[in-house]
Motif scaffolding. Structure first.
Motif, mmCIF file in Angstrom:
data_model
loop_
_atom_site.group_PDB
_atom_site.id
_atom_site.type_symbol
_atom_site.label_atom_id
_atom_site.label_comp_id
_atom_site.label_asym_id
_atom_site.label_seq_id
_atom_site.Cartn_x
_atom_site.Cartn_y
_atom_site.Cartn_z
ATOM 1 N N ASP A 164 6.424 0.257 -1.323
ATOM 2 C CA ASP A 164 7.209 1.209 -2.098
ATOM 3 C C ASP A 164 7.426 0.693 -3.524
ATOM 4 O OD1 ASP A 164 8.681 3.670 -2.341
ATOM 5 O OD2 ASP A 164 10.496 2.427 -2.382
ATOM 6 N N ALA A 165 7.678 -0.600 -3.673
ATOM 7 C CA ALA A 165 7.848 -1.181 -5.010
ATOM 8 C C ALA A 165 6.549 -1.080 -5.809
ATOM 9 C CB ALA A 165 8.294 -2.634 -4.896
ATOM 10 N N GLN A 166 5.415 -1.294 -5.162
ATOM 11 C CA GLN A 166 4.130 -1.159 -5.850
ATOM 12 C C GLN A 166 3.878 0.286 -6.268
ATOM 13 O OE1 GLN A 166 1.366 -2.849 -3.044
ATOM 14 N NE2 GLN A 166 1.628 -4.914 -3.867
ATOM 15 N N ARG A 167 4.273 1.246 -5.423
ATOM 16 C CA ARG A 167 4.126 2.656 -5.758
ATOM 17 C C ARG A 167 4.981 3.008 -6.965
ATOM 18 N NH1 ARG A 167 7.232 6.668 -5.350
ATOM 19 N NH2 ARG A 167 8.734 5.587 -4.043
ATOM 20 N N GLN A 168 6.200 2.501 -7.006
ATOM 21 C CA GLN A 168 7.085 2.758 -8.140
ATOM 22 C C GLN A 168 6.538 2.128 -9.416
ATOM 23 O OE1 GLN A 168 11.055 1.523 -7.124
ATOM 24 N NE2 GLN A 168 11.196 2.940 -5.396
ATOM 25 N N LEU A 169 5.980 0.929 -9.296
ATOM 26 C CA LEU A 169 5.386 0.265 -10.457
ATOM 27 C C LEU A 169 4.202 1.058 -10.982
ATOM 28 C CD1 LEU A 169 5.115 -2.141 -12.390
ATOM 29 C CD2 LEU A 169 3.736 -3.275 -10.629
ATOM 30 N N PRO B 242 11.463 -9.200 1.857
ATOM 31 C CA PRO B 242 11.323 -7.742 1.958
ATOM 32 C C PRO B 242 10.316 -7.368 3.037
ATOM 33 C CG PRO B 242 10.126 -8.570 0.056
ATOM 34 C CD PRO B 242 10.879 -9.735 0.638
ATOM 35 N N SER B 243 10.521 -6.210 3.623
ATOM 36 C CA SER B 243 9.570 -5.733 4.613
ATOM 37 C C SER B 243 8.311 -5.255 3.895
ATOM 38 C CB SER B 243 10.168 -4.580 5.429
ATOM 39 O OG SER B 243 10.321 -3.438 4.598
ATOM 40 N N PHE B 244 7.256 -5.083 4.647
ATOM 41 C CA PHE B 244 5.994 -4.616 4.072
ATOM 42 C C PHE B 244 6.182 -3.249 3.428
ATOM 43 C CE2 PHE B 244 1.826 -2.494 4.542
ATOM 44 C CZ PHE B 244 1.098 -3.337 3.714
ATOM 45 N N MET C 206 8.811 -15.365 15.218
ATOM 46 C CA MET C 206 9.768 -15.332 14.129
ATOM 47 C C MET C 206 10.273 -13.894 13.995
ATOM 48 S SD MET C 206 9.066 -16.505 10.264
ATOM 49 C CE MET C 206 10.386 -17.001 9.249
ATOM 50 N N GLY C 207 11.558 -13.728 14.016
ATOM 51 C CA GLY C 207 12.160 -12.406 13.940
ATOM 52 C C GLY C 207 12.373 -11.972 12.500
ATOM 53 N N TYR C 208 13.236 -11.001 12.335
ATOM 54 C CA TYR C 208 13.538 -10.450 11.008
ATOM 55 C C TYR C 208 14.273 -11.484 10.170
ATOM 56 C CZ TYR C 208 15.814 -7.664 7.425
ATOM 57 O OH TYR C 208 16.264 -7.185 6.227
ATOM 58 N N VAL C 209 13.789 -11.722 8.973
ATOM 59 C CA VAL C 209 14.435 -12.635 8.027
ATOM 60 C C VAL C 209 14.998 -11.788 6.895
ATOM 61 C CG1 VAL C 209 14.106 -14.627 6.526
ATOM 62 C CG2 VAL C 209 12.782 -14.433 8.636
ATOM 63 N N PRO C 210 16.309 -11.750 6.727
ATOM 64 C CA PRO C 210 16.913 -10.827 5.759
ATOM 65 C C PRO C 210 16.587 -11.124 4.303
ATOM 66 C CG PRO C 210 18.585 -12.265 6.698
ATOM 67 C CD PRO C 210 17.301 -12.530 7.440
ATOM 68 N N PHE C 211 16.047 -12.276 4.000
ATOM 69 C CA PHE C 211 15.783 -12.639 2.609
ATOM 70 C C PHE C 211 14.401 -12.207 2.135
ATOM 71 C CE2 PHE C 211 18.835 -15.784 4.229
ATOM 72 C CZ PHE C 211 19.894 -15.491 3.397
#
Length: 59
Positions: free
Chosen positions: A15-20, A8-10, A1-6
């Motif tokens: 990064d979102a967890q770091r911001q939270l 988010p990448s790891f 399975m390749g990149y799925v644009p919908f």
């Protein structure tokens, strides 16, 4: 399975967890500062703390 644009990448998730975490830390710091300000205000009005008054009897 390749990149799925919908999905988010790891890296985006981390990064979102770091911001939270940073935002939660700031919120906790602000809550602490607000409580300390109330204590400072009470002290400036002549309030004090008498630990003997609130000492719990030990058996």
């Amino acid at each position: 399975m390749g990149y799925v644009p919908f999905f988010p990448s790891f890296l985006e998730v981390i990064d979102a967890q770091r911001q939270l975490l940073a935002a939660e830390t700031l919120r906790i710091d602000a809550a602490r500062d607000a409580k300390l300000s109330i204590v400072d205000f009470a002290k400036s009005l002549g309030g004090g703390w008498n630990p003997e008054k609130f000492e719990v009897s030990r058996r």
